[in-house]
Write a protein that holds these residues in place. Structure first.
Motif, PDB file in Angstrom:
ATOM      1  N   THR A 198       0.844  -1.184   0.000  1.00 49.73           N
ATOM      2  CA  THR A 198       0.000   0.000   0.000  1.00 49.73           C
ATOM      3  C   THR A 198       0.879   1.233   0.000  1.00 49.73           C
ATOM      4  O   THR A 198       1.878   1.302   0.708  1.00 49.73           O
ATOM      5  CB  THR A 198      -0.921   0.022   1.229  1.00 49.73           C
ATOM      6  OG1 THR A 198      -1.738  -1.149   1.212  1.00 49.73           O
ATOM      7  CG2 THR A 198      -1.819   1.244   1.227  1.00 49.73           C
ATOM      8  N   VAL A 199       0.496   2.208  -0.805  1.00 52.28           N
ATOM      9  CA  VAL A 199       1.172   3.497  -0.858  1.00 52.28           C
ATOM     10  C   VAL A 199       0.117   4.545  -0.526  1.00 52.28           C
ATOM     11  O   VAL A 199      -0.993   4.490  -1.057  1.00 52.28           O
ATOM     12  CB  VAL A 199       1.742   3.765  -2.274  1.00 52.28           C
ATOM     13  CG1 VAL A 199       2.282   5.170  -2.396  1.00 52.28           C
ATOM     14  CG2 VAL A 199       2.814   2.756  -2.620  1.00 52.28           C
ATOM     15  N   THR A 200       0.451   5.461   0.331  1.00 50.75           N
ATOM     16  CA  THR A 200      -0.500   6.520   0.626  1.00 50.75           C
ATOM     17  C   THR A 200      -0.431   7.584  -0.470  1.00 50.75           C
ATOM     18  O   THR A 200       0.594   7.733  -1.145  1.00 50.75           O
ATOM     19  CB  THR A 200      -0.215   7.181   1.985  1.00 50.75           C
ATOM     20  OG1 THR A 200       1.048   7.845   1.919  1.00 50.75           O
ATOM     21  CG2 THR A 200      -0.216   6.164   3.117  1.00 50.75           C
ATOM     22  N   ALA A 201      -1.520   8.318  -0.615  1.00 47.17           N
ATOM     23  CA  ALA A 201      -1.549   9.387  -1.607  1.00 47.17           C
ATOM     24  C   ALA A 201      -0.467  10.414  -1.301  1.00 47.17           C
ATOM     25  O   ALA A 201       0.155  10.971  -2.212  1.00 47.17           O
ATOM     26  CB  ALA A 201      -2.920  10.042  -1.635  1.00 47.17           C
ATOM     27  N   ASN A 202      -0.204  10.635  -0.033  1.00 48.01           N
ATOM     28  CA  ASN A 202       0.827  11.596   0.356  1.00 48.01           C
ATOM     29  C   ASN A 202       2.214  11.115  -0.068  1.00 48.01           C
ATOM     30  O   ASN A 202       3.028  11.895  -0.563  1.00 48.01           O
ATOM     31  CB  ASN A 202       0.765  11.864   1.861  1.00 48.01           C
ATOM     32  CG  ASN A 202       1.465  13.144   2.229  1.00 48.01           C
ATOM     33  OD1 ASN A 202       1.359  14.132   1.517  1.00 48.01           O
ATOM     34  ND2 ASN A 202       2.198  13.121   3.332  1.00 48.01           N
ATOM     35  N   GLU A 203       2.496   9.827   0.124  1.00 47.55           N
ATOM     36  CA  GLU A 203       3.775   9.262  -0.335  1.00 47.55           C
ATOM     37  C   GLU A 203       3.924   9.428  -1.837  1.00 47.55           C
ATOM     38  O   GLU A 203       4.988   9.795  -2.333  1.00 47.55           O
ATOM     39  CB  GLU A 203       3.851   7.759  -0.032  1.00 47.55           C
ATOM     40  CG  GLU A 203       4.228   7.362   1.355  1.00 47.55           C
ATOM     41  CD  GLU A 203       4.275   5.843   1.448  1.00 47.55           C
ATOM     42  OE1 GLU A 203       5.400   5.289   1.477  1.00 47.55           O
ATOM     43  OE2 GLU A 203       3.198   5.220   1.478  1.00 47.55           O
ATOM     44  N   LEU A 204       2.844   9.155  -2.553  1.00 54.13           N
ATOM     45  CA  LEU A 204       2.871   9.280  -4.002  1.00 54.13           C
ATOM     46  C   LEU A 204       3.131  10.724  -4.407  1.00 54.13           C
ATOM     47  O   LEU A 204       3.902  10.992  -5.322  1.00 54.13           O
ATOM     48  CB  LEU A 204       1.556   8.787  -4.595  1.00 54.13           C
ATOM     49  CG  LEU A 204       1.451   8.710  -6.101  1.00 54.13           C
ATOM     50  CD1 LEU A 204       2.547   7.827  -6.692  1.00 54.13           C
ATOM     51  CD2 LEU A 204       0.086   8.184  -6.514  1.00 54.13           C
ATOM     52  N   LYS A 205       2.527  11.632  -3.679  1.00 56.33           N
ATOM     53  CA  LYS A 205       2.703  13.049  -3.993  1.00 56.33           C
ATOM     54  C   LYS A 205       4.139  13.496  -3.725  1.00 56.33           C
ATOM     55  O   LYS A 205       4.722  14.234  -4.516  1.00 56.33           O
ATOM     56  CB  LYS A 205       1.728  13.881  -3.149  1.00 56.33           C
ATOM     57  CG  LYS A 205       1.686  15.333  -3.521  1.00 56.33           C
ATOM     58  CD  LYS A 205       0.448  16.027  -2.967  1.00 56.33           C
ATOM     59  CE  LYS A 205       0.641  16.427  -1.528  1.00 56.33           C
ATOM     60  NZ  LYS A 205      -0.469  17.270  -1.032  1.00 56.33           N
ATOM     61  N   THR A 206       4.728  13.031  -2.642  1.00 60.13           N
ATOM     62  CA  THR A 206       6.073  13.489  -2.292  1.00 60.13           C
ATOM     63  C   THR A 206       7.178  12.721  -3.005  1.00 60.13           C
ATOM     64  O   THR A 206       8.193  13.302  -3.369  1.00 60.13           O
ATOM     65  CB  THR A 206       6.306  13.412  -0.766  1.00 60.13           C
ATOM     66  OG1 THR A 206       6.127  12.073  -0.333  1.00 60.13           O
ATOM     67  CG2 THR A 206       5.379  14.354  -0.033  1.00 60.13           C
ATOM     68  N   LYS A 207       6.977  11.418  -3.209  1.00 64.39           N
ATOM     69  CA  LYS A 207       8.040  10.590  -3.799  1.00 64.39           C
ATOM     70  C   LYS A 207       7.830  10.297  -5.278  1.00 64.39           C
ATOM     71  O   LYS A 207       8.743   9.836  -5.958  1.00 64.39           O
ATOM     72  CB  LYS A 207       8.162   9.284  -3.027  1.00 64.39           C
ATOM     73  CG  LYS A 207       8.573   9.489  -1.579  1.00 64.39           C
ATOM     74  CD  LYS A 207       8.636   8.179  -0.845  1.00 64.39           C
ATOM     75  CE  LYS A 207       8.981   8.427   0.627  1.00 64.39           C
ATOM     76  NZ  LYS A 207       8.911   7.194   1.392  1.00 64.39           N
ATOM     77  N   GLY A 208       6.623  10.502  -5.770  1.00 59.36           N
ATOM     78  CA  GLY A 208       6.349  10.291  -7.182  1.00 59.36           C
ATOM     79  C   GLY A 208       6.201   8.824  -7.560  1.00 59.36           C
ATOM     80  O   GLY A 208       6.068   7.949  -6.712  1.00 59.36           O
ATOM     81  N   VAL A 209       6.258   8.583  -8.846  1.00 63.66           N
ATOM     82  CA  VAL A 209       6.045   7.246  -9.398  1.00 63.66           C
ATOM     83  C   VAL A 209       7.117   6.269  -8.939  1.00 63.66           C
ATOM     84  O   VAL A 209       6.878   5.062  -8.886  1.00 63.66           O
ATOM     85  CB  VAL A 209       5.994   7.334 -10.944  1.00 63.66           C
ATOM     86  CG1 VAL A 209       5.905   5.962 -11.568  1.00 63.66           C
ATOM     87  CG2 VAL A 209       4.824   8.190 -11.381  1.00 63.66           C
ATOM     88  N   SER A 210       8.262   6.754  -8.558  1.00 63.28           N
ATOM     89  CA  SER A 210       9.349   5.854  -8.142  1.00 63.28           C
ATOM     90  C   SER A 210       8.940   4.980  -6.964  1.00 63.28           C
ATOM     91  O   SER A 210       9.352   3.821  -6.880  1.00 63.28           O
ATOM     92  CB  SER A 210      10.610   6.644  -7.805  1.00 63.28           C
ATOM     93  OG  SER A 210      10.382   7.503  -6.710  1.00 63.28           O
TER      94      SER A 210
END
Length: 85
Positions: free
Chosen positions: A3-15
């Motif tokens: 699971t990836v949080t939306a916040n993680e996705l926003k800060t770390k991107g697709v990587s």
């Protein structure tokens, strides 16, 4: 399943998604604590779509075998569907 949080996705991107996909076939994206989306590789997505089409074909064949179909002209069909609306 990862699971990836939306916040993680926003800060770390697709990587962050790419890294998680190396460990698992799908990654869930959670938004405000709720699982909302699933990300997967395009190959797996294509395979799932193929399975959907196979199931749809099997259902259509079963409908024909059971007599659950209507034989009609295009004009009759258009009248029937427009009357239903």
């Amino acid at each position: 399943m990862n699971t990836v949080t939306a916040n993680e996705l926003k800060t770390k991107g697709v990587s962050v998604v790419e890294a998680r996909l190396k460990a698992d076939e799908e990654v869930i994206i959670s938004v405000r604590g709720q699982d909302r989306y699933v990300v997967m590789g395009v190959e797996k997505y294509a395979k799932l779509r193929e399975y959907e089409l196979i199931v749809a074909l099997q259902e259509a064949k079963a409908d024909v075998e059971a007599g659950r179909y209507t034989a009609e002209t295009v004009a009759e069909h258009m009248k029937r569907v427009s009357d239903d609306v």
